[in-house]
Write a protein that holds these residues in place. Structure first.
Motif, PDB file in Angstrom:
ATOM      1  N   ILE A 286      -2.062   8.735   5.685  1.00  0.00           N
ATOM      2  CA  ILE A 286      -2.688   8.332   4.248  1.00  0.00           C
ATOM      3  C   ILE A 286      -1.661   8.428   3.211  1.00  0.00           C
ATOM      4  N   SER A 287      -0.839   9.423   3.413  1.00  0.00           N
ATOM      5  CA  SER A 287       0.641   9.644   2.626  1.00  0.00           C
ATOM      6  C   SER A 287       1.391   8.718   2.780  1.00  0.00           C
ATOM      7  N   LYS A 288       1.648   8.086   4.028  1.00  0.00           N
ATOM      8  CA  LYS A 288       2.685   7.181   4.138  1.00  0.00           C
ATOM      9  C   LYS A 288       2.097   5.779   3.747  1.00  0.00           C
ATOM     10  N   ASN A 289       0.795   5.562   3.594  1.00  0.00           N
ATOM     11  CA  ASN A 289       0.167   4.437   3.041  1.00  0.00           C
ATOM     12  C   ASN A 289       0.599   4.480   1.601  1.00  0.00           C
ATOM     13  N   ILE A 290       0.200   5.603   0.769  1.00  0.00           N
ATOM     14  CA  ILE A 290       0.328   5.610  -0.560  1.00  0.00           C
ATOM     15  C   ILE A 290       1.850   5.491  -0.824  1.00  0.00           C
ATOM     16  N   LEU A 291       2.636   6.123  -0.241  1.00  0.00           N
ATOM     17  CA  LEU A 291       4.182   6.049  -0.543  1.00  0.00           C
ATOM     18  C   LEU A 291       4.699   4.608  -0.181  1.00  0.00           C
ATOM     19  N   ASN A 292       3.935   3.892   0.604  1.00  0.00           N
ATOM     20  CA  ASN A 292       4.532   2.648   0.978  1.00  0.00           C
ATOM     21  C   ASN A 292       4.325   1.841  -0.268  1.00  0.00           C
ATOM     22  N   ASP A 293       2.826   2.057  -1.135  1.00  0.00           N
ATOM     23  CA  ASP A 293       2.672   1.271  -2.399  1.00  0.00           C
ATOM     24  C   ASP A 293       3.501   1.575  -3.414  1.00  0.00           C
ATOM     25  N   ILE A 294       4.003   2.849  -3.278  1.00  0.00           N
ATOM     26  CA  ILE A 294       4.765   3.306  -4.488  1.00  0.00           C
ATOM     27  C   ILE A 294       6.258   2.601  -4.227  1.00  0.00           C
ATOM     28  N   PHE A 295       6.790   2.687  -3.032  1.00  0.00           N
ATOM     29  CA  PHE A 295       7.947   1.856  -2.821  1.00  0.00           C
ATOM     30  C   PHE A 295       7.883   0.346  -3.252  1.00  0.00           C
ATOM     31  N   PHE A 296       6.933  -0.053  -3.034  1.00  0.00           N
ATOM     32  CA  PHE A 296       6.837  -1.612  -3.298  1.00  0.00           C
ATOM     33  C   PHE A 296       6.503  -1.957  -4.754  1.00  0.00           C
ATOM     34  N   ILE A 297       6.058  -1.118  -5.433  1.00  0.00           N
ATOM     35  CA  ILE A 297       5.745  -1.339  -6.774  1.00  0.00           C
ATOM     36  C   ILE A 297       7.270  -1.059  -7.127  1.00  0.00           C
ATOM     37  N   MET A 298       7.679   0.039  -6.949  1.00  0.00           N
ATOM     38  CA  MET A 298       9.031   0.231  -7.508  1.00  0.00           C
ATOM     39  C   MET A 298      10.135  -0.883  -7.354  1.00  0.00           C
TER      40      MET A 298
ATOM     41  N   TYR B 246       4.022   3.800 -14.655  1.00  0.00           N
ATOM     42  CA  TYR B 246       4.796   4.954 -14.087  1.00  0.00           C
ATOM     43  C   TYR B 246       3.729   6.233 -14.064  1.00  0.00           C
ATOM     44  N   THR B 247       2.715   6.142 -14.990  1.00  0.00           N
ATOM     45  CA  THR B 247       1.618   7.339 -14.926  1.00  0.00           C
ATOM     46  C   THR B 247       0.856   7.113 -13.472  1.00  0.00           C
ATOM     47  N   LEU B 248       0.657   6.015 -13.117  1.00  0.00           N
ATOM     48  CA  LEU B 248       0.000   5.614 -11.774  1.00  0.00           C
ATOM     49  C   LEU B 248       0.705   6.049 -10.772  1.00  0.00           C
ATOM     50  N   LEU B 249       2.272   5.788 -10.607  1.00  0.00           N
ATOM     51  CA  LEU B 249       3.196   6.151  -9.637  1.00  0.00           C
ATOM     52  C   LEU B 249       2.876   7.641  -9.545  1.00  0.00           C
ATOM     53  N   ASN B 250       3.231   8.632 -10.642  1.00  0.00           N
ATOM     54  CA  ASN B 250       2.920   9.907 -10.582  1.00  0.00           C
ATOM     55  C   ASN B 250       1.731  10.394 -10.020  1.00  0.00           C
ATOM     56  N   TYR B 251       0.553   9.679 -10.343  1.00  0.00           N
ATOM     57  CA  TYR B 251      -0.597   9.775  -9.881  1.00  0.00           C
ATOM     58  C   TYR B 251      -0.724   9.806  -8.317  1.00  0.00           C
ATOM     59  N   MET B 252      -0.212   8.840  -7.793  1.00  0.00           N
ATOM     60  CA  MET B 252      -0.114   8.399  -6.642  1.00  0.00           C
ATOM     61  C   MET B 252       0.840   9.470  -5.727  1.00  0.00           C
ATOM     62  N   ILE B 253       1.788   9.965  -6.089  1.00  0.00           N
ATOM     63  CA  ILE B 253       2.679  10.840  -5.670  1.00  0.00           C
ATOM     64  C   ILE B 253       1.644  12.114  -5.313  1.00  0.00           C
ATOM     65  N   LYS B 254       1.021  12.629  -6.452  1.00  0.00           N
ATOM     66  CA  LYS B 254       0.279  13.594  -6.193  1.00  0.00           C
ATOM     67  C   LYS B 254      -1.054  13.519  -5.374  1.00  0.00           C
ATOM     68  N   GLU B 255      -1.314  12.403  -5.107  1.00  0.00           N
ATOM     69  CA  GLU B 255      -2.346  11.995  -4.007  1.00  0.00           C
ATOM     70  C   GLU B 255      -1.961  11.905  -2.746  1.00  0.00           C
ATOM     71  N   SER B 256      -0.651  11.610  -2.612  1.00  0.00           N
ATOM     72  CA  SER B 256       0.107  11.371  -1.368  1.00  0.00           C
ATOM     73  C   SER B 256       0.185  12.953  -0.910  1.00  0.00           C
ATOM     74  N   ASN B 257       0.440  13.899  -1.736  1.00  0.00           N
ATOM     75  CA  ASN B 257       0.967  15.090  -1.336  1.00  0.00           C
ATOM     76  C   ASN B 257      -0.353  16.054  -1.002  1.00  0.00           C
ATOM     77  N   LYS B 258      -1.346  15.578  -1.370  1.00  0.00           N
ATOM     78  CA  LYS B 258      -2.835  16.097  -0.795  1.00  0.00           C
ATOM     79  C   LYS B 258      -2.893  15.920   0.386  1.00  0.00           C
ATOM     80  N   TYR B 259      -2.436  14.837   1.203  1.00  0.00           N
ATOM     81  CA  TYR B 259      -2.729  14.561   2.522  1.00  0.00           C
ATOM     82  C   TYR B 259      -1.582  14.797   3.338  1.00  0.00           C
TER      83      TYR B 259
END
Length: 450
Positions: free
Chosen positions: A365-377, A345-358
Motif C-alpha cells: 500500500i505504501s509503495k502504491n501511494i509513493l508510486n502515485d507521488i512519484f508520477f505526480i511529481m 502539494y497539500t495532497l502530496l503531503n497527505y499521501m506521504i502521511k498515508e503511506s507512512n501509516k502502512y
C-alpha cells in the motif's frame, strides 16, 4: 481546464480544442535571473507540463528583450560592445534556467530579429491614426484613439499618458547610433518596449493567443499598452486569458537592488537543489505574492528530502505505471481549477502521511501511494530523472553512479558486520561529503541526497 483571466476577472476555459498557444513575456537581457523570474517561469513550466500530460498540443513562445535603455546604459558605462554584453547575459540566463530543468519554449525570439516587423506595425498605427510623430520625431501611441484604454488594469485613478513606440536617434545622441539603432521611414531609431510583444505575438500567433502570461507587475503599463496596440493593429486579434503570476517580496517589500533585498537565482543553487527551489516558489496560489524567507525554503527542503527518503526505501524509481494513479482525480481536479498547485502539494503531503501509516503493515500500500507521488511529481517537473536527487560532483561522476553508491554501501555494511569501524566511518564520511546521507534502520541502509 480553467485559468483566472485578469481582464474579465473570472476563470475561463483554456481551450475547447487540443491546441494551446502560450505567450510569456521573458527577460530583459541587462542582468542575470533573480528569483522573481524563476517563479514566473516555474509556474508556466508546471502549466505546460500538465497540458502536455493532458494531451494538449502546446505552442510556447517566450520573448527576449535584447534592446532596451538599461542594456544600452550598462554596456556603455562598462565600455562593453553592446551585442557582446547582451549575448553574454543571455547565455548566463540560459545557464540558470537550465539548472531549474524547465521545458524550453518552442520559440524564444529576440526583439532585434523582428525590427522590420515592428516598423511595419508602427507604420500601420500611424496610417490608421492610432500613433503620431511628435516634435522630437519620436512616435507615440495616442491612447485617446483607443476607447478601452485602461480596461486591463481597471485603475481609473491613473493619469494615463501617450507612450513611445519608436525612439528617434540622431547624430547628437549620446549613444553610438551604429550599435543599437535601425533605419526606419522616420529616421534612425529603435523600438519602444511595449510594441515588441505586440509584434512578436502577431508574427507567431496570427490572430489568437490562448494564454498570455507575465508577472503581475506587467499589467500596467506593459500589458495595458500591448493590448491597446495589438487591437489597433488587428481588431480581430484575441487574447483569451491574461494570466499573471504574483511577485516575490522580501520582508514585505518589493524585491529590488535599490532596496538592498535582491536575490539572484544562482545564489540559491549554492545551497538548494532545483526541486526544492521549484517546490518552494510554486507552493502558494500563483496569483499571490510570496514573501521570501530562507526559513520557509529550508522547510521545503525538509519536505522534499522526506519524500526522497521514502522513494529510496521502497525503490520507486523503476516503475512505469503512470496510467493508474490512485489519486489521479484529485490531482487533475486541482490542476484544472486554476492551476491549484499548492493544493496538489497539500495532497502530496497527505499521501506521504498515508503511506507512512502502512509501512509496517502492508508495504505494498505504501509503495502504491509513493508510486502515485512519484508520477505526480514527475508530471509537474519536480522529478527530472530517476537520479534527480544526486548532485553533479567531480568526485563521483561515473555514469553508473547509482551502482557506485550501492557498492560502497555494501562494503560499509560488510565492514560494520566485521566491526571494522574505521572503514565504515570513512565510507560514510566520503558519501556525506558528496551530499549523500545514510540511514541505518531495520537491518537496511537507505540513502538520499541532502
Amino acid at each position: 481546464m480553467y485559468i483566472f483571466d485578469s481582464l474579465s476577472r473570472k476563470k475561463k476555459i483554456v481551450n475547447n480544442f487540443n491546441k494551446v498557444n502560450i505567450y510569456v513575456c521573458g527577460v530583459t537581457a541587462y542582468d542575470i535571473c533573480h528569483i522573481g523570474h524563476a517563479r514566473l517561469f516555474i509556474i508556466f513550466d508546471i502549466l505546460i507540463r500538465y497540458l502536455n500530460f493532458m494531451d494538449f498540443k502546446v505552442k510556447y513562445v517566450r520573448n527576449i528583450t535584447d534592446i532596451d535603455d538599461k542594456i544600452i546604459n550598462i554596456s556603455t558605462k562598462k565600455k562593453i560592445n553592446f551585442y557582446n554584453f547582451v549575448n553574454k547575459i543571455i547565455n548566463e540566463i540560459d545557464i540558470d534556467l537550465d539548472k531549474l530543468k524547465l521545458i524550453k519554449p518552442n520559440y524564444e525570439p529576440k526583439v532585434t530579429n523582428y525590427i522590420s516587423s515592428i516598423i511595419e506595425d508602427i507604420n500601420k498605427l500611424i496610417k490608421n491614426g492610432k500613433a503620431y510623430i511628435n516634435k522630437n520625431k519620436d512616435i507615440l501611441f495616442n491612447i485617446k484613439k483607443f476607447n478601452n484604454y485602461g480596461i486591463l488594469s481597471k485603475n481609473n485613478k491613473k493619469i494615463f499618458f501617450d507612450f513611445t513606440i519608436w525612439k528617434n536617434s540622431n547624430i547628437n545622441n549620446k549613444f553610438n547610433i551604429n550599435d543599437f539603432n535601425w533605419i526606419s521611414p522616420w529616421g534612425i531609431g529603435r523600438p519602444g518596449w511595449h510594441i515588441e510583444c505586440s509584434t512578436i505575438s502577431r508574427v507567431f500567433f496570427n490572430n489568437t493567443i490562448n494564454i498570455h502570461g507575465g508577472g503581475i507587475d506587467l499589467i500596467f503599463p506593459h500589458h495595458e499598452n500591448e493590448l491597446a496596440q495589438s487591437l489597433s493593429i488587428n481588431e480581430n486579434f484575441k487574447i483569451n486569458i491574461w494570466m499573471h503570476v504574483g511577485s516575490v517580496k522580501i520582508s514585505g517589500k518589493k524585491m529590488s537592488k535599490s532596496n538592498g533585498n535582491f536575490i539572484y537565482l544562482r545564489n540559491l543553487f549554492k545551497f538548494f537543489n532545483y526541486d526544492v527551489i521549484k517546490y518552494y516558489l510554486s507552493n502558494k496560489n500563483y496569483r499571490n505574492p510570496i514573501d521570501f524567507s530562507f526559513k520557509n525554503l529550508l522547510k521545503s527542503k525538509k519536505i522534499i528530502n522526506n519524500i526522497h527518503k521514502n522513494f529510496m526505501e521502497f525503490n520507486i524509481y523503476n516503475s512505469e505505471n503512470i496510467k493508474n494513479i490512485f489519486f489521479k482525480n484529485e490531482f487533475i481536479n486541482n490542476m484544472d481549477n486554476n492551476l491549484n498547485i499548492n493544493n496538489v502539494y497539500t495532497l502530496l503531503n497527505y499521501m506521504i502521511k498515508e503511506s507512512n501509516k502502512y509501512k509496517n503493515v502492508k508495504s505494498i500500500i505504501s509503495k502504491n501511494i509513493l508510486n502515485d507521488i512519484f508520477f505526480i511529481m514527475k508530471i509537474i517537473g519536480l522529478i527530472n530523472n530517476n537520479n534527480f536527487f544526486l548532485k553533479n560532483n567531480k568526485n563521483i561522476n561515473n555514469k553508473n553512479i547509482y551502482n557506485v553508491i550501492e557498492n560502497l554501501i555494501k562494503k560499509r555494511n560488510i565492514a560494520r558486520k566485521n566491526k571494522n569501524w574505521n572503514i565504515s566511518d570513512n565510507i560514510r564520511n566520503y558519501l556525506n561529503n558528496l551530499g549523500i546521507i545514510l540511514e541505518d534502520k531495520n537491518n537496511k541502509t537507505i540513502w538520499y541526497f541532502n
